[in-house]
Motif scaffolding. Structure first.
Motif, PDB file in Angstrom:
ATOM      1  N   PHE A 114      93.475  81.446  26.705  1.00  0.00           N
ATOM      2  CA  PHE A 114      94.794  81.199  26.115  1.00  0.00           C
ATOM      3  C   PHE A 114      95.137  82.181  25.003  1.00  0.00           C
ATOM      4  CE2 PHE A 114      93.135  77.283  27.858  1.00  0.00           C
ATOM      5  CZ  PHE A 114      94.212  76.761  28.551  1.00  0.00           C
ATOM      6  N   LEU A 115      96.442  82.439  24.870  1.00  0.00           N
ATOM      7  CA  LEU A 115      96.959  83.256  23.772  1.00  0.00           C
ATOM      8  C   LEU A 115      97.891  82.444  22.886  1.00  0.00           C
ATOM      9  CD1 LEU A 115      97.642  86.744  25.394  1.00  0.00           C
ATOM     10  CD2 LEU A 115      95.959  86.156  23.644  1.00  0.00           C
ATOM     11  N   GLU A 116      97.973  81.151  23.154  1.00  0.00           N
ATOM     12  CA  GLU A 116      98.765  80.231  22.344  1.00  0.00           C
ATOM     13  C   GLU A 116      97.948  78.966  22.132  1.00  0.00           C
ATOM     14  OE1 GLU A 116     101.702  80.415  20.905  1.00  0.00           O
ATOM     15  OE2 GLU A 116     102.572  82.247  21.760  1.00  0.00           O
ATOM     16  N   VAL A 117      97.792  78.539  20.889  1.00  0.00           N
ATOM     17  CA  VAL A 117      97.052  77.306  20.601  1.00  0.00           C
ATOM     18  C   VAL A 117      97.739  76.124  21.266  1.00  0.00           C
ATOM     19  CG1 VAL A 117      96.206  75.761  18.807  1.00  0.00           C
ATOM     20  CG2 VAL A 117      96.230  78.203  18.402  1.00  0.00           C
ATOM     21  N   ARG A 118      99.062  76.130  21.256  1.00  0.00           N
ATOM     22  CA  ARG A 118      99.797  75.001  21.831  1.00  0.00           C
ATOM     23  C   ARG A 118      99.519  74.856  23.328  1.00  0.00           C
ATOM     24  NH1 ARG A 118     106.030  77.228  21.306  1.00  0.00           N
ATOM     25  NH2 ARG A 118     105.844  79.001  22.717  1.00  0.00           N
ATOM     26  N   ASP A 119      99.341  75.993  24.041  1.00  0.00           N
ATOM     27  CA  ASP A 119      99.027  75.919  25.472  1.00  0.00           C
ATOM     28  C   ASP A 119      97.621  75.360  25.687  1.00  0.00           C
ATOM     29  OD1 ASP A 119     101.491  77.006  26.064  1.00  0.00           O
ATOM     30  OD2 ASP A 119     100.743  79.060  26.200  1.00  0.00           O
ATOM     31  N   PHE A 150      96.879  60.935  21.608  1.00  0.00           N
ATOM     32  CA  PHE A 150      96.330  62.276  21.410  1.00  0.00           C
ATOM     33  C   PHE A 150      96.318  62.635  19.920  1.00  0.00           C
ATOM     34  CE2 PHE A 150      96.779  67.044  22.521  1.00  0.00           C
ATOM     35  CZ  PHE A 150      95.401  67.192  22.620  1.00  0.00           C
ATOM     36  N   SER A 151      97.416  62.329  19.244  1.00  0.00           N
ATOM     37  CA  SER A 151      97.503  62.601  17.802  1.00  0.00           C
ATOM     38  C   SER A 151      96.407  61.860  17.055  1.00  0.00           C
ATOM     39  CB  SER A 151      98.872  62.171  17.263  1.00  0.00           C
ATOM     40  OG  SER A 151      99.923  62.873  17.882  1.00  0.00           O
ATOM     41  N   ASP A 152      96.227  60.607  17.412  1.00  0.00           N
ATOM     42  CA  ASP A 152      95.219  59.762  16.775  1.00  0.00           C
ATOM     43  C   ASP A 152      93.820  60.327  17.005  1.00  0.00           C
ATOM     44  OD1 ASP A 152      94.254  57.583  15.345  1.00  0.00           O
ATOM     45  OD2 ASP A 152      94.065  56.338  17.135  1.00  0.00           O
ATOM     46  N   ASP A 153      93.529  60.728  18.246  1.00  0.00           N
ATOM     47  CA  ASP A 153      92.211  61.265  18.576  1.00  0.00           C
ATOM     48  C   ASP A 153      91.955  62.623  17.919  1.00  0.00           C
ATOM     49  OD1 ASP A 153      91.630  59.061  20.087  1.00  0.00           O
ATOM     50  OD2 ASP A 153      92.121  59.985  22.019  1.00  0.00           O
ATOM     51  N   LEU A 154      93.032  63.351  17.610  1.00  0.00           N
ATOM     52  CA  LEU A 154      92.889  64.648  16.947  1.00  0.00           C
ATOM     53  C   LEU A 154      92.707  64.505  15.440  1.00  0.00           C
ATOM     54  CD1 LEU A 154      95.536  66.890  18.787  1.00  0.00           C
ATOM     55  CD2 LEU A 154      93.046  67.070  18.941  1.00  0.00           C
ATOM     56  N   GLY A 155      92.797  63.273  14.956  1.00  0.00           N
ATOM     57  CA  GLY A 155      92.584  63.041  13.536  1.00  0.00           C
ATOM     58  C   GLY A 155      93.850  62.953  12.709  1.00  0.00           C
ATOM     59  N   PHE A 156      95.001  62.808  13.382  1.00  0.00           N
ATOM     60  CA  PHE A 156      96.269  62.669  12.671  1.00  0.00           C
ATOM     61  C   PHE A 156      96.744  61.222  12.736  1.00  0.00           C
ATOM     62  CE2 PHE A 156      95.983  67.007  14.295  1.00  0.00           C
ATOM     63  CZ  PHE A 156      96.254  67.747  13.151  1.00  0.00           C
ATOM     64  N   SER A 157      97.870  60.942  12.115  1.00  0.00           N
ATOM     65  CA  SER A 157      98.424  59.592  12.194  1.00  0.00           C
ATOM     66  C   SER A 157      98.921  59.343  13.618  1.00  0.00           C
ATOM     67  CB  SER A 157      99.592  59.449  11.203  1.00  0.00           C
ATOM     68  OG  SER A 157     100.602  60.405  11.481  1.00  0.00           O
ATOM     69  N   ARG A 158      99.053  58.090  13.957  1.00  0.00           N
ATOM     70  CA  ARG A 158      99.462  57.739  15.322  1.00  0.00           C
ATOM     71  C   ARG A 158     100.979  57.967  15.471  1.00  0.00           C
ATOM     72  NH1 ARG A 158      97.160  55.322  19.511  1.00  0.00           N
ATOM     73  NH2 ARG A 158      98.474  54.113  20.944  1.00  0.00           N
ATOM     74  N   THR A 159     101.359  59.227  15.556  1.00  0.00           N
ATOM     75  CA  THR A 159     102.755  59.636  15.696  1.00  0.00           C
ATOM     76  C   THR A 159     102.851  60.647  16.834  1.00  0.00           C
ATOM     77  OG1 THR A 159     102.484  61.471  14.140  1.00  0.00           O
ATOM     78  CG2 THR A 159     103.112  59.312  13.220  1.00  0.00           C
ATOM     79  N   ASN A 160     104.005  61.304  16.925  1.00  0.00           N
ATOM     80  CA  ASN A 160     104.175  62.308  17.965  1.00  0.00           C
ATOM     81  C   ASN A 160     103.844  63.714  17.469  1.00  0.00           C
ATOM     82  OD1 ASN A 160     106.333  62.781  16.255  1.00  0.00           O
ATOM     83  ND2 ASN A 160     107.778  63.215  17.908  1.00  0.00           N
ATOM     84  N   VAL A 161     103.018  63.818  16.423  1.00  0.00           N
ATOM     85  CA  VAL A 161     102.710  65.123  15.845  1.00  0.00           C
ATOM     86  C   VAL A 161     102.050  66.059  16.856  1.00  0.00           C
ATOM     87  CG1 VAL A 161     100.442  64.420  14.950  1.00  0.00           C
ATOM     88  CG2 VAL A 161     101.699  66.304  13.872  1.00  0.00           C
ATOM     89  N   SER A 162     101.254  65.525  17.775  1.00  0.00           N
ATOM     90  CA  SER A 162     100.617  66.375  18.793  1.00  0.00           C
ATOM     91  C   SER A 162     101.671  66.981  19.712  1.00  0.00           C
ATOM     92  CB  SER A 162      99.589  65.576  19.606  1.00  0.00           C
ATOM     93  OG  SER A 162     100.205  64.500  20.285  1.00  0.00           O
ATOM     94  N   TRP A 163     102.714  66.213  19.997  1.00  0.00           N
ATOM     95  CA  TRP A 163     103.827  66.730  20.819  1.00  0.00           C
ATOM     96  C   TRP A 163     104.549  67.847  20.076  1.00  0.00           C
ATOM     97  CZ3 TRP A 163     109.201  66.649  19.973  1.00  0.00           C
ATOM     98  CH2 TRP A 163     109.984  67.017  21.067  1.00  0.00           C
ATOM     99  N   LEU A 164     104.694  67.704  18.765  1.00  0.00           N
ATOM    100  CA  LEU A 164     105.345  68.738  17.956  1.00  0.00           C
ATOM    101  C   LEU A 164     104.525  70.028  17.983  1.00  0.00           C
ATOM    102  CD1 LEU A 164     106.457  66.633  14.841  1.00  0.00           C
ATOM    103  CD2 LEU A 164     107.899  67.445  16.720  1.00  0.00           C
ATOM    104  N   PHE A 165     103.196  69.907  17.952  1.00  0.00           N
ATOM    105  CA  PHE A 165     102.334  71.084  18.037  1.00  0.00           C
ATOM    106  C   PHE A 165     102.498  71.765  19.393  1.00  0.00           C
ATOM    107  CE2 PHE A 165      99.305  69.003  14.835  1.00  0.00           C
ATOM    108  CZ  PHE A 165      99.726  69.819  13.793  1.00  0.00           C
ATOM    109  N   ILE A 166     102.426  70.977  20.447  1.00  0.00           N
ATOM    110  CA  ILE A 166     102.458  71.508  21.804  1.00  0.00           C
ATOM    111  C   ILE A 166     103.800  72.146  22.143  1.00  0.00           C
ATOM    112  CG2 ILE A 166     102.436  70.807  24.245  1.00  0.00           C
ATOM    113  CD1 ILE A 166     100.180  68.852  23.518  1.00  0.00           C
ATOM    114  N   THR A 167     104.873  71.623  21.606  1.00  0.00           N
ATOM    115  CA  THR A 167     106.198  72.185  21.888  1.00  0.00           C
ATOM    116  C   THR A 167     106.603  73.270  20.896  1.00  0.00           C
ATOM    117  OG1 THR A 167     107.239  70.394  20.614  1.00  0.00           O
ATOM    118  CG2 THR A 167     107.024  70.092  23.011  1.00  0.00           C
TER     119      THR A 167
END
Length: 215
Positions: A18-23, A44-61
């Protein structure tokens, strides 16, 4: 709902592809989703160590950048270490870079790290696309006036390359079986062979080739 082990999934996903962390995160999420259809971005956010929000979606997009704190949490959650860890940290720096000189510096480091994670043949294929003059010298060998003299090659390219670089290029092209030395002609000639990067190096090779040809 089935418990997802992100560390196990991370071990099966080659980050150097990969050349993008989000990918990279998107791929891990997709595999987690394949294991457990009910798995959500909040999970996914929760398992990554963040609050149970859509933050993982924000990273990926691409709607949120990777801060040092976010980077540390992701590294810990995915259990990254050694070469994959170094690649991940460099990839974050590359994605966050805004100035051309920084982009070039981090990309060259990604190339170096990737070369350690792939086979020698793959590394040589990747090296072929790493500099603009390598395919150019290969094409020059098709000229009847071509000389296997590094100094002559450098002068023919208006000294945009050093004789040492020309010499190393001839050696690489021989290893790749794209050039061969003709004892009768007393110079290198093209073999008619071709090079097609496999999936392990194709993305990075394409990006690097276009970067260098634009220069």
């Amino acid at each position: 709902m089935k418990k997802i082990d992100l560390k196990t999934i991370a071990k099966s996903v080659r980050i150097d592809a990969f050349l993008e962390v989000r990918d990279y995160l998107a791929k891990i999420f997709a595999q987690a989703k394949a294991e457990e259809p009910r798995y959500s971005y909040k999970d996914f956010s929760d398992d990554l160590g963040f609050s149970r929000t859509n933050v993982s979606w924000l990273f990926i997009t691409g709607r949120r950048s990777f801060t040092p704190m976010a980077r540390e949490r992701i590294v810990k959650a995915l259990g990254l270490s050694h070469s994959p860890l170094k690649y991940f940290l460099t990839l974050v720096a590359y994605n966050n870079a805004r100035f051309p000189e920084k982009l070039e510096m981090f990309f060259k480091e990604l190339l170096r790290l990737k070369s350690k994670l792939i086979s020698e043949d793959q590394a040589q294929n990747l090296e072929y696309f790493s500099e603009w003059y390598i395919p150019v010298i290969r094409e020059m060998a098709g000229m009847t006036s071509f000389r296997s003299d590094p100094s002559w090659i450098a002068e023919s390219l208006y000294n945009r390359v050093m004789p040492k670089q020309a010499k190393e290029t001839l050696e690489l092209l021989e290893k790749l079986k794209l050039l061969a030395f003709d004892n009768v002609l007393g110079r290198h000639v093209r073999t008619g062979g071709h090079i097609t990067p496999d999936r392990e190096v194709s993305t990075m090779a394409a990006v690097r080739f276009h970067q260098k040809m634009i220069e």
